[in-house]
Design a protein around this motif. Structure first.
Motif, PDB file in Angstrom:
ATOM      1  N   PRO A 192     -38.865 -72.124  22.706  1.00  0.00           N
ATOM      2  CA  PRO A 192     -39.553 -71.594  21.518  1.00  0.00           C
ATOM      3  C   PRO A 192     -40.303 -70.303  21.846  1.00  0.00           C
ATOM      4  O   PRO A 192     -40.900 -70.182  22.921  1.00  0.00           O
ATOM      5  CB  PRO A 192     -40.523 -72.715  21.113  1.00  0.00           C
ATOM      6  CG  PRO A 192     -40.644 -73.594  22.299  1.00  0.00           C
ATOM      7  CD  PRO A 192     -39.408 -73.436  23.116  1.00  0.00           C
ATOM      8  N   LEU A 193     -40.273 -69.355  20.918  1.00  0.00           N
ATOM      9  CA  LEU A 193     -40.790 -68.019  21.213  1.00  0.00           C
ATOM     10  C   LEU A 193     -42.318 -67.954  21.259  1.00  0.00           C
ATOM     11  O   LEU A 193     -42.881 -66.969  21.743  1.00  0.00           O
ATOM     12  CB  LEU A 193     -40.255 -66.998  20.200  1.00  0.00           C
ATOM     13  CG  LEU A 193     -38.745 -66.807  20.218  1.00  0.00           C
ATOM     14  CD1 LEU A 193     -38.332 -65.695  19.269  1.00  0.00           C
ATOM     15  CD2 LEU A 193     -38.233 -66.516  21.628  1.00  0.00           C
ATOM     16  N   ASP A 194     -43.016 -68.983  20.756  1.00  0.00           N
ATOM     17  CA  ASP A 194     -44.480 -68.949  20.836  1.00  0.00           C
ATOM     18  C   ASP A 194     -44.980 -69.570  22.142  1.00  0.00           C
ATOM     19  O   ASP A 194     -46.186 -69.670  22.365  1.00  0.00           O
ATOM     20  CB  ASP A 194     -45.118 -69.623  19.618  1.00  0.00           C
ATOM     21  CG  ASP A 194     -44.708 -71.076  19.461  1.00  0.00           C
ATOM     22  OD1 ASP A 194     -43.634 -71.457  19.985  1.00  0.00           O
ATOM     23  OD2 ASP A 194     -45.443 -71.841  18.818  1.00  0.00           O
ATOM     24  N   GLY A 195     -44.031 -69.983  23.003  1.00  0.00           N
ATOM     25  CA  GLY A 195     -44.416 -70.519  24.300  1.00  0.00           C
ATOM     26  C   GLY A 195     -44.849 -69.426  25.269  1.00  0.00           C
ATOM     27  O   GLY A 195     -44.492 -68.263  25.102  1.00  0.00           O
ATOM     28  N   VAL A 196     -45.638 -69.811  26.262  1.00  0.00           N
ATOM     29  CA  VAL A 196     -46.128 -68.849  27.249  1.00  0.00           C
ATOM     30  C   VAL A 196     -45.072 -68.614  28.332  1.00  0.00           C
ATOM     31  O   VAL A 196     -44.469 -69.558  28.845  1.00  0.00           O
ATOM     32  CB  VAL A 196     -47.439 -69.365  27.885  1.00  0.00           C
ATOM     33  CG1 VAL A 196     -47.848 -68.500  29.067  1.00  0.00           C
ATOM     34  CG2 VAL A 196     -48.544 -69.409  26.834  1.00  0.00           C
TER      35      VAL A 196
ATOM     36  N   THR B 286     -46.778 -64.485  25.492  1.00  0.00           N
ATOM     37  CA  THR B 286     -45.742 -65.349  24.910  1.00  0.00           C
ATOM     38  C   THR B 286     -44.397 -64.618  24.937  1.00  0.00           C
ATOM     39  O   THR B 286     -44.342 -63.410  25.124  1.00  0.00           O
ATOM     40  CB  THR B 286     -46.070 -65.708  23.449  1.00  0.00           C
ATOM     41  OG1 THR B 286     -46.099 -64.499  22.678  1.00  0.00           O
ATOM     42  CG2 THR B 286     -47.410 -66.418  23.331  1.00  0.00           C
TER      43      THR B 286
ATOM     44  N   GLU C 128     -42.606 -64.111  22.415  1.00  0.00           N
ATOM     45  CA  GLU C 128     -42.659 -63.206  21.275  1.00  0.00           C
ATOM     46  C   GLU C 128     -43.234 -61.845  21.701  1.00  0.00           C
ATOM     47  O   GLU C 128     -42.690 -60.795  21.359  1.00  0.00           O
ATOM     48  CB  GLU C 128     -43.576 -63.863  20.240  1.00  0.00           C
ATOM     49  CG  GLU C 128     -43.273 -63.532  18.835  1.00  0.00           C
ATOM     50  CD  GLU C 128     -44.246 -64.230  17.883  1.00  0.00           C
ATOM     51  OE1 GLU C 128     -44.580 -65.422  18.111  1.00  0.00           O
ATOM     52  OE2 GLU C 128     -44.683 -63.575  16.940  1.00  0.00           O
ATOM     53  N   ASP C 129     -44.338 -61.887  22.450  1.00  0.00           N
ATOM     54  CA  ASP C 129     -44.960 -60.647  22.933  1.00  0.00           C
ATOM     55  C   ASP C 129     -44.023 -59.893  23.879  1.00  0.00           C
ATOM     56  O   ASP C 129     -43.939 -58.667  23.837  1.00  0.00           O
ATOM     57  CB  ASP C 129     -46.261 -60.951  23.682  1.00  0.00           C
ATOM     58  CG  ASP C 129     -47.307 -61.588  22.776  1.00  0.00           C
ATOM     59  OD1 ASP C 129     -47.254 -61.311  21.565  1.00  0.00           O
ATOM     60  OD2 ASP C 129     -48.148 -62.351  23.280  1.00  0.00           O
TER      61      ASP C 129
END
Lengths: 314, 76
Positions: B57-61, B32, B34-35
């Motif tokens: 969005p930061l939780d997207g892959v 993601t 975020e990662d």
């Protein structure tokens, strides 16, 4: 791998409120929002803050402190969106040129662009004209405080003075949720309870234009995103003195905490909100003990105001 | 380890306004945003991530393409 909380579309993650693709994931609310619903969310919260905390009456003049950075740019844009059509409300933007080489001229340019586009009255005042010295000159002299102390105190003074001259009943400042949470935490860390109370005085203090902070519930990154999606002219550069402030350390610490524990900044502000009326009883804002500064005549707690002290008067 | 290589993708990341240079980052498929920020040692609260110019969005892959990490500094 983490599971995704939103529904996937062919392109990305879907908005929690409609079928469009989301542009932001608000960890603290658990929502994914598309452009339209994000803009709605921000504007709804700002209107709520204004209604709940600042009772704007008819025939008021709102002065807006405009630096040209993202926060004040969004502030002016939204205040104009809310009050711009009201014939009984006057808006005036105030920009302070502190005289910071290679920084302030660019942001002033951006701020002019914005007020021209929106057709809002704009006053620009400078440290050089008011105090006979730019911030750069002041900080080159032997100094006992950080640059931000000089800038903060002197800018506030000039903003207040100009707002008063323009007949303003309110002075709007672009502080966002991050700024507020940082200041609250900073004052806690310093054990400065009276300053904590002054951050949100329960009553009007004589001689000062009432300050309002409509963006105080909006996280900094959402203010920036709002500016981007609305294509507002703004400057993203950082003040060359910014590294001097201890605030930066508090900011990093809070950001670290917020990403591990979403909602921390909101909790700090709402807890503070509950504390203020209680603290104010023990630590009343010093409105009764105010005197006139013997140099400039502004109201202050001692016989010499902080600004005149910094300017070297004794 | 070489077995896993085919599960990796490479993305071009540009951090603005810090350094305007672009860097290629190798990440595992399914990572993601975020990662990715963690890997770059950037706090997610201090940036906005643009994928091909659009906020994401930061939780997207993360998928291959141009990624811009916009640092939001406090003006004032």
């Amino acid at each position: 791998m983490k599971s995704l909380s939103g529904r996937m579309t062919s392109m990305g993650i879907q908005c929690t409120k409609c079928d469009n693709e989301s542009i932001i994931y608000q960890k603290y609310s658990g929502m994914h929002l598309c452009k339209k619903h994000f803009v709605e969310d921000v504007e709804r919260k700002i209107k709520l803050t204004i209604r709940k905390h600042y009772n704007i009456n008819r025939n008021e003049t709102i002065a807006i402190a405009l630096s040209g950075g993202k926060d004040s740019t969004v502030l002016l844009y939204i205040i104009n969106k809310i009050f711009g059509d009201r014939p009984d409300i006057n808006l005036v933007a105030i920009t302070i040129d502190e005289g910071i080489f290679d920084y302030r001229l660019d942001t002033i340019q951006k701020s002019k662009e914005l007020t021209d586009n929106l057709g809002i009255k704009h006053v620009i005042r400078s440290f050089a004209d008011e105090y006979g010295m730019t911030l750069d000159e002041l900080t080159q002299k032997q100094r006992s405080y950080g640059a931000c102390s000089y800038c903060g105190v002197l800018r506030k003074k000039l903003l207040n003075k100009t707002a008063k001259e323009k007949g303003a009943t309110r002075l709007a400042i672009g502080h966002n949720l991050d700024d507020e949470a940082q200041t609250i935490l900073l004052n806690h860390l310093k054990g400065d309870v009276s300053r904590l109370v002054r951050l949100d005085p329960p009553k009007k203090i004589e001689g000062l234009t009432l300050r309002i902070k409509p963006l105080r519930s909006i996280p900094e990154k959402e203010v920036a995103l709002y500016a981007i999606v609305n294509e507002l002219p703004m400057d993203f550069s950082e003040c060359p003195y910014a590294h001097e402030a201890i605030r930066g350390e508090v900011r990093d610490m809070l950001n670290e905490f917020e990403s591990k524990h979403p909602g921390t900044k909101h909790s700090l502000l709402s807890g503070f909100q509950k504390l203020v009326p209680i603290l104010a009883k023990e630590y009343p804002p010093e409105e009764n003990k105010l005197n006139e500064c013997r140099v400039c005549g502004d109201l202050c707690t001692g016989s010499l105001c902080q600004a005149c002290k910094l300017l070297g008067y004794e | 380890m070489d077995m896993n290589r085919k599960n990796d993708i490479t993305v071009d990341v540009k951090i603005v306004p810090d350094d305007n240079s672009e860097q290629s980052v190798n990440i595992e498929k399914g990572t993601t945003y975020e990662d990715l920020l963690k890997k770059l040692d950037i706090n997610e609260e201090s940036v906005i991530v643009l994928k091909d110019g659009n906020a994401t969005p930061l939780d997207g892959v993360v998928e291959s393409g141009k990624i811009q990490v916009l640092k939001i500094t406090s003006g004032g």
